[in-house]
Design a protein around this motif. Structure first.
Motif, mmCIF file in Angstrom:
data_model
loop_
_atom_site.group_PDB
_atom_site.id
_atom_site.type_symbol
_atom_site.label_atom_id
_atom_site.label_comp_id
_atom_site.label_asym_id
_atom_site.label_seq_id
_atom_site.Cartn_x
_atom_site.Cartn_y
_atom_site.Cartn_z
ATOM 1 N N PHE A 187 -4.727 5.279 -25.606
ATOM 2 C CA PHE A 187 -4.279 5.614 -24.259
ATOM 3 C C PHE A 187 -4.332 7.133 -24.081
ATOM 4 O O PHE A 187 -3.838 7.877 -24.925
ATOM 5 N N ASP A 188 -4.922 7.567 -22.975
ATOM 6 C CA ASP A 188 -5.016 8.992 -22.674
ATOM 7 C C ASP A 188 -3.641 9.478 -22.225
ATOM 8 O O ASP A 188 -3.175 9.144 -21.132
ATOM 9 N N GLU A 189 -2.998 10.269 -23.060
ATOM 10 C CA GLU A 189 -1.618 10.671 -22.806
ATOM 11 C C GLU A 189 -1.477 11.651 -21.656
ATOM 12 O O GLU A 189 -0.366 11.937 -21.204
ATOM 13 N N ASN A 190 -2.598 12.151 -21.171
ATOM 14 C CA ASN A 190 -2.562 13.062 -20.016
ATOM 15 C C ASN A 190 -2.648 12.315 -18.685
ATOM 16 O O ASN A 190 -2.442 12.908 -17.631
ATOM 17 N N GLN A 191 -2.964 11.010 -18.772
ATOM 18 C CA GLN A 191 -3.124 10.217 -17.553
ATOM 19 C C GLN A 191 -1.816 9.520 -17.200
ATOM 20 O O GLN A 191 -1.674 8.310 -17.296
ATOM 21 N N ASN A 192 -0.824 10.298 -16.804
ATOM 22 C CA ASN A 192 0.449 9.726 -16.425
ATOM 23 C C ASN A 192 0.412 9.261 -14.973
ATOM 24 O O ASN A 192 -0.470 9.634 -14.217
ATOM 25 N N GLY A 193 1.387 8.464 -14.592
ATOM 26 C CA GLY A 193 1.462 7.963 -13.226
ATOM 27 C C GLY A 193 1.398 6.455 -13.194
ATOM 28 O O GLY A 193 1.396 5.780 -14.227
ATOM 29 N N LYS A 194 1.371 5.895 -11.988
ATOM 30 C CA LYS A 194 1.272 4.450 -11.814
ATOM 31 C C LYS A 194 -0.137 3.981 -12.165
ATOM 32 O O LYS A 194 -1.058 4.761 -12.299
ATOM 33 N N PHE A 195 -0.277 2.661 -12.314
ATOM 34 C CA PHE A 195 -1.568 2.038 -12.609
ATOM 35 C C PHE A 195 -2.151 2.548 -13.927
ATOM 36 O O PHE A 195 -3.354 2.747 -14.062
ATOM 37 N N HIS A 234 5.279 2.897 2.824
ATOM 38 C CA HIS A 234 4.132 3.741 2.517
ATOM 39 C C HIS A 234 4.512 4.698 1.380
ATOM 40 O O HIS A 234 5.471 5.433 1.475
ATOM 41 N N ASP A 235 3.751 4.660 0.304
ATOM 42 C CA ASP A 235 4.075 5.453 -0.872
ATOM 43 C C ASP A 235 2.879 6.332 -1.208
ATOM 44 O O ASP A 235 1.889 5.875 -1.785
ATOM 45 N N LEU A 236 2.940 7.617 -0.842
ATOM 46 C CA LEU A 236 1.809 8.512 -1.034
ATOM 47 C C LEU A 236 1.488 8.732 -2.499
ATOM 48 O O LEU A 236 0.328 8.898 -2.869
ATOM 49 N N LYS A 237 2.504 8.754 -3.370
ATOM 50 C CA LYS A 237 2.267 8.955 -4.797
ATOM 51 C C LYS A 237 1.470 7.795 -5.367
ATOM 52 O O LYS A 237 0.527 7.991 -6.150
ATOM 53 N N LYS A 238 1.816 6.570 -4.973
ATOM 54 C CA LYS A 238 1.061 5.413 -5.447
ATOM 55 C C LYS A 238 -0.359 5.420 -4.903
ATOM 56 O O LYS A 238 -1.306 5.046 -5.605
ATOM 57 N N GLU A 239 -0.524 5.833 -3.660
ATOM 58 C CA GLU A 239 -1.862 5.941 -3.084
ATOM 59 C C GLU A 239 -2.706 6.900 -3.922
ATOM 60 O O GLU A 239 -3.847 6.586 -4.294
ATOM 61 N N HIS A 240 -2.140 8.039 -4.243
ATOM 62 C CA HIS A 240 -2.859 9.044 -5.029
ATOM 63 C C HIS A 240 -3.223 8.484 -6.405
ATOM 64 O O HIS A 240 -4.360 8.646 -6.871
ATOM 65 N N ASP A 241 -2.279 7.828 -7.072
ATOM 66 C CA ASP A 241 -2.523 7.303 -8.416
ATOM 67 C C ASP A 241 -3.574 6.194 -8.398
ATOM 68 O O ASP A 241 -4.409 6.095 -9.309
ATOM 69 N N LEU A 242 -3.537 5.348 -7.375
ATOM 70 C CA LEU A 242 -4.514 4.266 -7.272
ATOM 71 C C LEU A 242 -5.916 4.813 -7.064
ATOM 72 O O LEU A 242 -6.874 4.373 -7.708
ATOM 73 N N LEU A 243 -6.052 5.788 -6.184
ATOM 74 C CA LEU A 243 -7.365 6.388 -5.932
ATOM 75 C C LEU A 243 -7.857 7.183 -7.141
ATOM 76 O O LEU A 243 -9.054 7.233 -7.413
#
Length: 341
Positions: A187-195, A234-243
């Protein structure tokens, strides 16, 4: 020889863990798998109450090959998963989230799948899951393979892009630990966030020799209020993480040695599913979805008018989705595709 490492990350969530471990203990004993399996738990810097309960659970269970480790402070899920991998001794690994549970045939089917993986030189096996709402027995969704089959990595990536909602889950995989000889597959430990699963699982599939698909449903995922399909606002952080997850997948596929047509098919299917997932996050009455472009512009998409995506052929697919205040439980979309120039 340990054949199976059951890896469980824990963080301030021990209330359902004892019931899960009791199920595992019972199934391991019933299948005479005590000498061939281990359970590893890593607590990721939980509060003292959780640590005390973990020690109590360990002493009460009296299980062979039970390893309980602690992080000195909270380091995050991805680093904790890597620590679980590094401290495992099994030839194959499965992950279980501490708030979820398993079906009655979990160990039996995993045991058989490992034998079949060895016989077919499969690096990964994928099995089905139920999605349930917490504190109820109501099944929200069942995600599974329709038949037992074996596919090469290229076929697996295409299948993944068609069913990323299902195939991206870490907890529905049996992984041959030899895959982790390639450090890129940790797992890439720098890739934090949802998804976080969607940012990593496709690399396992793309690096696999063979992939074994199992039709049985073995895992029960308890949908928490923070999950994608439970979001009400509407969750902008989740939108960003998904994209961002989409962009990571896109870059990975572009760098693979695949034919142009196969790349376009894989990326088109994945893009469709990304738009559908964005629809969960943008529940406007007009069913509008927004895509952030690399150059900073925003493009408005209308699902109700049937989006135009890039591909050579016409595709039909079916997926439960939530738009506005209405549930469309069996929505069929015919999406008309055109080639990228």
């Amino acid at each position: 020889m340990i054949k199976l490492s059951i890896c469980i990350p824990v963080y301030n969530d021990h209330h359902d863990l004892k019931a899960l471990l009791l199920k595992l203990k019972q199934q391991i004993k019933e299948n005479n798998y005590e000498c061939y399996s281990e359970i590893i738990i890593v607590d990721d810097g939980s509060e003292s109450e959780t640590k005390q309960n973990l020690e109590k659970i360990k002493s009460e269970l009296e299980m062979k090959n039970f390893n309980l480790l602690y992080n000195s402070h909270n380091i995050g899920l991805l680093k904790t998963r890597n620590k679980l991998i590094e401290n495992s001794f099994g030839s194959h690994i499965v992950f279980i989230d501490s708030g979820d549970t398993i079906k009655q045939s979990y160990i039996f089917e995993i045991k058989n799948a490992i034998e079949e993986m060895v016989a077919t030189n499969s690096s990964i096996a994928i099995f089905g899951m139920e999605i349930k709402k917490p504190y109820t027995n109501k099944i929200d969704e069942i995600l599974k393979n329709h038949e037992k089959t074996i596919k090469k990595s290229n076929e697996g990536l295409l299948d993944y892009s068609k069913q990323v909602h299902f195939k991206s889950h870490t907890v529905t995989k049996i992984i041959n630990k030899k895959m982790y000889e390639d450090e890129e597959l940790y797992f890439d430990e720098n890739q934090n966030g949802k998804f976080e699963d969607a940012r990593h699982v496709f690399k396992w599939i793309g690096s696999a020799t063979n992939i074994l698909y199992i039709p049985e449903v073995l895992y029960v995922y308890i949908k928490q209020s923070s999950s994608l399909s439970s979001i009400n606002n509407h969750d902008l952080k989740k939108e960003h993480d998904l994209l961002q997850a989409f962009q990571i997948f896109n870059n990975y596929i572009e760098n693979l040695n695949l034919t142009y047509d196969l790349k376009m098919k894989i990326l088109s299917f994945y893009k469709i599913n990304t738009y559908i997932d964005l629809a969960h996050l943008f529940k406007s009455s007009e069913c509008e979805i927004y895509e952030k472009q690399v150059n900073g512009f925003r493009k408005k998409i209308h699902l109700k008018d049937y989006c135009t995506f890039y591909m050579d052929s016409e595709i039909k697919f079916r997926r439960k989705m939530q738009l506005g205040y209405h549930w469309y439980k069996s929505v069929k979309h015919t999406l008309h595709m055109k080639r990228i120039k």
